[in-house]
Design a protein around this motif. Structure first.
Motif, PDB file in Angstrom:
ATOM      1  N   SER A 180       0.831  -1.206   0.000  1.00  0.00           N
ATOM      2  CA  SER A 180       0.000   0.000   0.000  1.00  0.00           C
ATOM      3  C   SER A 180       0.863   1.252   0.000  1.00  0.00           C
ATOM      4  CB  SER A 180      -0.917  -0.002   1.229  1.00  0.00           C
ATOM      5  OG  SER A 180      -1.723   1.162   1.260  1.00  0.00           O
ATOM      6  N   LEU A 181       1.918   1.253   0.811  1.00  0.00           N
ATOM      7  CA  LEU A 181       2.821   2.403   0.838  1.00  0.00           C
ATOM      8  C   LEU A 181       3.523   2.576  -0.506  1.00  0.00           C
ATOM      9  CD1 LEU A 181       4.430   2.122   4.396  1.00  0.00           C
ATOM     10  CD2 LEU A 181       2.764   3.807   3.606  1.00  0.00           C
ATOM     11  N   GLN A 182       3.907   1.456  -1.095  1.00  0.00           N
ATOM     12  CA  GLN A 182       4.560   1.511  -2.408  1.00  0.00           C
ATOM     13  C   GLN A 182       3.620   2.125  -3.439  1.00  0.00           C
ATOM     14  OE1 GLN A 182       7.809   0.352  -3.030  1.00  0.00           O
ATOM     15  NE2 GLN A 182       7.579   1.337  -5.027  1.00  0.00           N
ATOM     16  N   ALA A 183       2.357   1.706  -3.412  1.00  0.00           N
ATOM     17  CA  ALA A 183       1.374   2.223  -4.357  1.00  0.00           C
ATOM     18  C   ALA A 183       1.105   3.709  -4.111  1.00  0.00           C
ATOM     19  CB  ALA A 183       0.079   1.431  -4.236  1.00  0.00           C
ATOM     20  N   CYS A 184       1.046   4.097  -2.843  1.00  0.00           N
ATOM     21  CA  CYS A 184       0.822   5.513  -2.524  1.00  0.00           C
ATOM     22  C   CYS A 184       1.983   6.372  -3.016  1.00  0.00           C
ATOM     23  CB  CYS A 184       0.649   5.691  -1.007  1.00  0.00           C
ATOM     24  SG  CYS A 184      -0.917   5.054  -0.369  1.00  0.00           S
ATOM     25  N   GLY A 185       3.188   5.874  -2.825  1.00  0.00           N
ATOM     26  CA  GLY A 185       4.357   6.599  -3.312  1.00  0.00           C
ATOM     27  C   GLY A 185       4.322   6.761  -4.816  1.00  0.00           C
ATOM     28  N   GLN A 186       3.885   5.712  -5.507  1.00  0.00           N
ATOM     29  CA  GLN A 186       3.781   5.769  -6.965  1.00  0.00           C
ATOM     30  C   GLN A 186       2.719   6.779  -7.396  1.00  0.00           C
ATOM     31  OE1 GLN A 186       5.765   4.271  -9.108  1.00  0.00           O
ATOM     32  NE2 GLN A 186       4.675   5.144 -10.882  1.00  0.00           N
ATOM     33  N   GLN A 187       1.590   6.801  -6.686  1.00  0.00           N
ATOM     34  CA  GLN A 187       0.525   7.755  -7.005  1.00  0.00           C
ATOM     35  C   GLN A 187       0.997   9.198  -6.842  1.00  0.00           C
ATOM     36  OE1 GLN A 187      -2.666   5.556  -4.517  1.00  0.00           O
ATOM     37  NE2 GLN A 187      -3.840   6.795  -5.952  1.00  0.00           N
ATOM     38  N   ILE A 188       1.743   9.438  -5.770  1.00  0.00           N
ATOM     39  CA  ILE A 188       2.234  10.795  -5.509  1.00  0.00           C
ATOM     40  C   ILE A 188       3.230  11.214  -6.581  1.00  0.00           C
ATOM     41  CG2 ILE A 188       3.544  12.235  -3.892  1.00  0.00           C
ATOM     42  CD1 ILE A 188       2.355  10.466  -1.659  1.00  0.00           C
ATOM     43  N   SER A 189       4.133  10.280  -6.947  1.00  0.00           N
ATOM     44  CA  SER A 189       5.138  10.613  -7.961  1.00  0.00           C
ATOM     45  C   SER A 189       4.493  10.875  -9.319  1.00  0.00           C
ATOM     46  CB  SER A 189       6.169   9.483  -8.069  1.00  0.00           C
ATOM     47  OG  SER A 189       5.569   8.292  -8.554  1.00  0.00           O
ATOM     48  N   GLU A 190       3.378  10.185  -9.606  1.00  0.00           N
ATOM     49  CA  GLU A 190       2.671  10.428 -10.862  1.00  0.00           C
ATOM     50  C   GLU A 190       1.917  11.756 -10.822  1.00  0.00           C
ATOM     51  OE1 GLU A 190       0.189   7.059 -11.340  1.00  0.00           O
ATOM     52  OE2 GLU A 190       1.825   5.696 -11.910  1.00  0.00           O
ATOM     53  N   LEU A 191       1.468  12.115  -9.617  1.00  0.00           N
ATOM     54  CA  LEU A 191       0.728  13.365  -9.464  1.00  0.00           C
ATOM     55  C   LEU A 191       1.670  14.563  -9.473  1.00  0.00           C
ATOM     56  CD1 LEU A 191      -2.086  14.625  -8.872  1.00  0.00           C
ATOM     57  CD2 LEU A 191      -1.532  14.402  -6.441  1.00  0.00           C
ATOM     58  N   VAL A 192       2.780  14.421  -8.766  1.00  0.00           N
ATOM     59  CA  VAL A 192       3.742  15.523  -8.630  1.00  0.00           C
ATOM     60  C   VAL A 192       5.146  14.964  -8.771  1.00  0.00           C
ATOM     61  CG1 VAL A 192       4.595  17.335  -7.116  1.00  0.00           C
ATOM     62  CG2 VAL A 192       2.182  16.720  -7.061  1.00  0.00           C
ATOM     63  N   ASP A 193       5.899  15.410  -9.786  1.00  0.00           N
ATOM     64  CA  ASP A 193       7.276  14.935  -9.925  1.00  0.00           C
ATOM     65  C   ASP A 193       8.158  15.591  -8.860  1.00  0.00           C
ATOM     66  OD1 ASP A 193       8.573  17.421 -10.888  1.00  0.00           O
ATOM     67  OD2 ASP A 193       7.273  17.136 -12.630  1.00  0.00           O
TER      68      ASP A 193
END
Length: 236
Positions: A180-193
């Motif tokens: 879940s943390l990995q997925a959240c990190g990926q979502q944030i990186s896709e939202l904001v570089d």
């Protein structure tokens, strides 16, 4: 009553008192051993669940540990059932040796399980810029779902961190929290570089961000997020 009769009565009373004291001491020993056996049964059952959990996670545990634990638990159950019928005159050495051997096995098993579980818990936790998430939320960007997932995942990890031996389902909970943390990190990186993230968080500081950091790419990113109008230039 003659003196001899009195002496005989005293002797009989002394023997009876000695036997009664012996029975009480033996009964106390049996009760103490029974408590130890019950504790060992509870402990080995908990450790057996831990072994099953860790084996499912492919932890480096001896494959025979589960079988040995199950056999010992069965033996201890039999022993617990026979203890109430033990004769008070039965020497306690064999019983004590049996319980001592079981206690030694349980201690070794606990050490193996705790070490294997500690290795599982020490897996790398994905790093998430939670300050950025909080800043995005303050900026009016809908990241509430991500924030809740991050909090829940950390909550699970904190609970498991304080658990010396895994219970049923703990390995799956650990894996799910990390994923879940990995997925959240990926979502944030896709939202904001990362570059845009540094500008957004840096702009919240009292010193702000230098003008040259507001590149066309940053402006496009702020516009895409719908927060471009929240930024302004301040001359000093």
């Amino acid at each position: 009553m003659t003196l001899i009769e009195q002496v005989q009565r005293l002797r009989v009373a002394a023997v009876a008192a000695h036997d009664e004291d012996k029975i009480k001491r033996r009964t106390g020993e049996l009760a103490g051993q029974a408590e130890r056996v019950e504790t060992l049964i509870e402990t080995i059952q908990r450790l057996s669940r831990g072994v099953a959990e860790l084996r499912a996670a492919h932890a480096a545990l001896d494959i025979d540990l589960g079988l040995q634990s199950a056999q010992l638990a069965a033996d201890l159950h039999v022993l617990a059932e026979t203890l109430p019928s033990q004769d008070a005159d039965t020497p306690p050495q064999a019983l004590k040796a049996h319980v001592k051997a079981a206690d030694g096995f349980v201690k070794g098993l606990r050490e193996c399980v705790e070490q294997a579980w500690a290795a599982e818990r020490n897996r790398e936790v994905p790093v998430i810029n939670e300050d950025l998430v909080a800043t995005l939320s303050k900026s009016g960007i809908d990241v509430e779902e991500i924030r809740i997932k991050i909090e829940k995942a950390h909550g699970v990890l904190n609970v498991l961190k304080d658990r010396a031996v895994p219970d049923l389902g703990d390995v799956a909970k650990l894996a799910a929290a990390l994923e879940s943390l990995q997925a959240c990190g990926q979502q944030i990186s896709e939202l904001v570089d990362p570059v845009l993230g540094r500008v957004i968080t840096g702009a919240q500081e009292a010193t702000g961000m230098p003008l040259h950091s507001i590149t066309p790419e940053v402006l496009a990113g702020l516009s895409r997020l719908g927060i471009l109008d929240r930024f302004w230039v301040r001359l000093r």
